[in-house]
Design an enzyme around this catalytic site. Sequence first.
Site, mmCIF file in Angstrom:
data_model
loop_
_atom_site.group_PDB
_atom_site.id
_atom_site.type_symbol
_atom_site.label_atom_id
_atom_site.label_comp_id
_atom_site.label_asym_id
_atom_site.label_seq_id
_atom_site.Cartn_x
_atom_site.Cartn_y
_atom_site.Cartn_z
ATOM 1 N N SER A 156 0.829 -1.196 0.000
ATOM 2 C CA SER A 156 0.000 0.000 0.000
ATOM 3 C C SER A 156 0.872 1.259 0.000
ATOM 4 O O SER A 156 1.648 1.470 -0.926
ATOM 5 C CB SER A 156 -0.952 -0.048 1.195
ATOM 6 O OG SER A 156 -2.013 0.860 1.048
ATOM 7 N N ASP A 181 -0.547 -4.874 -3.574
ATOM 8 C CA ASP A 181 -1.926 -4.381 -3.608
ATOM 9 C C ASP A 181 -2.057 -2.858 -3.569
ATOM 10 O O ASP A 181 -2.797 -2.307 -2.751
ATOM 11 C CB ASP A 181 -2.746 -4.994 -2.475
ATOM 12 C CG ASP A 181 -4.219 -5.133 -2.873
ATOM 13 O OD1 ASP A 181 -4.478 -5.562 -4.006
ATOM 14 O OD2 ASP A 181 -5.104 -4.799 -2.065
ATOM 15 N N HIS A 308 -6.911 -6.760 1.647
ATOM 16 C CA HIS A 308 -5.899 -5.799 1.210
ATOM 17 C C HIS A 308 -4.504 -6.156 1.729
ATOM 18 O O HIS A 308 -3.513 -6.023 1.018
ATOM 19 C CB HIS A 308 -6.320 -4.408 1.695
ATOM 20 C CG HIS A 308 -5.350 -3.323 1.367
ATOM 21 N ND1 HIS A 308 -4.802 -3.164 0.108
ATOM 22 C CD2 HIS A 308 -4.831 -2.319 2.136
ATOM 23 C CE1 HIS A 308 -3.988 -2.108 0.114
ATOM 24 N NE2 HIS A 308 -3.995 -1.590 1.331
#
Length: 343
Positions: A156, A181, A308
């Site tokens: 992220s 991700d 996530h």
Amino acid sequence: MDTNALDVLPEEPEDSEQSQTPEERSASFSLPPPIPATQSMATKYSPLPWKGYFDNEEDINIPESNSTFHVYSAGTEGPVIFCLHGGGYSGLSFALAAGKLKQKVRVVAMDLRGHGNSQTDDETDISIERLCEDVLAVIKTLYGHDPPAIVLVGHSMGGSIAVHLAAKKVISSCAGLVVVDVVEGTAMASLIHMQQILSNRPRHFPSVEKAIEWSVKVGSLRNIESARASVPSTLKFDDERECYVWRTPLEKSESYWKHWYEGLSEMFLSCPVPKLLLLAGTDRLDRSLTIGQMQGKFQMIVIRHTGHAIQEDVPDEFASVVLNFISRNQIGPHGIQIPGLRR
């Protein structure tokens, strides 16, 4: 087994079953099985120490500054997998994966500025430029001017940091890039919802166990063991209110969000090292990356049965993917290994 332990067990008469009446034998077979002992909530969501996954932890003092970064490490051989966590997470986000990776590579995971156990001169400045400077400072302090081969792994927000560092070629020994991700198009589109998402989180918890429970039942994590290892480091105790609150006030960092992800796709494609994009769903791929992937500019793997935080939800699979990436690209302790050449 210690056979002496059998001496404390009373012996049953050999003809005990024969001595029972038909009604007694029928009643004994109709009894329900014993109810298994249930795990208490306190035990099920209790914190787990980092020592079960990493080998060491240390505070890295940055020269000529008031900043100290907390770093976890594991393993003794192979290239260094340098892990950068997402916003609101900590280096322990990679704890379970490190426990698997350290058998074949070295793993380093740092708490970024304003996160975990790191203490810096300005906790509120989490601009992409400052975060990149911090990572470079930690690498220089750890390894000097001759660092081993480093594979940057970023989740992220940490993925954005990893891409910026790889694209700018500021780490001389950077041998690979793994982005977990995060895709520019999806990230930029989701920013308008971030404040609402953050405001829906509980602002405080009566205990660490309650925070871990919330993170698994309502929050983004799906792996209880990983949550028990990582969530405690994302909290701090508020003495005034006598409760636990989030360590990182992400809602106050909105001014930096856009710059974390703006131009990320083209920058990722320009990185002059082997690249892996690890996603939780193909719908997250934007146009630039779709074209780049079709042209074979990077490797892409989609893991659908996860949230996530892929490295937390499926650490075994995550570690396997990273090790396969390293093997596929022949990344050794000194960089890309070319057959026939020795260093």
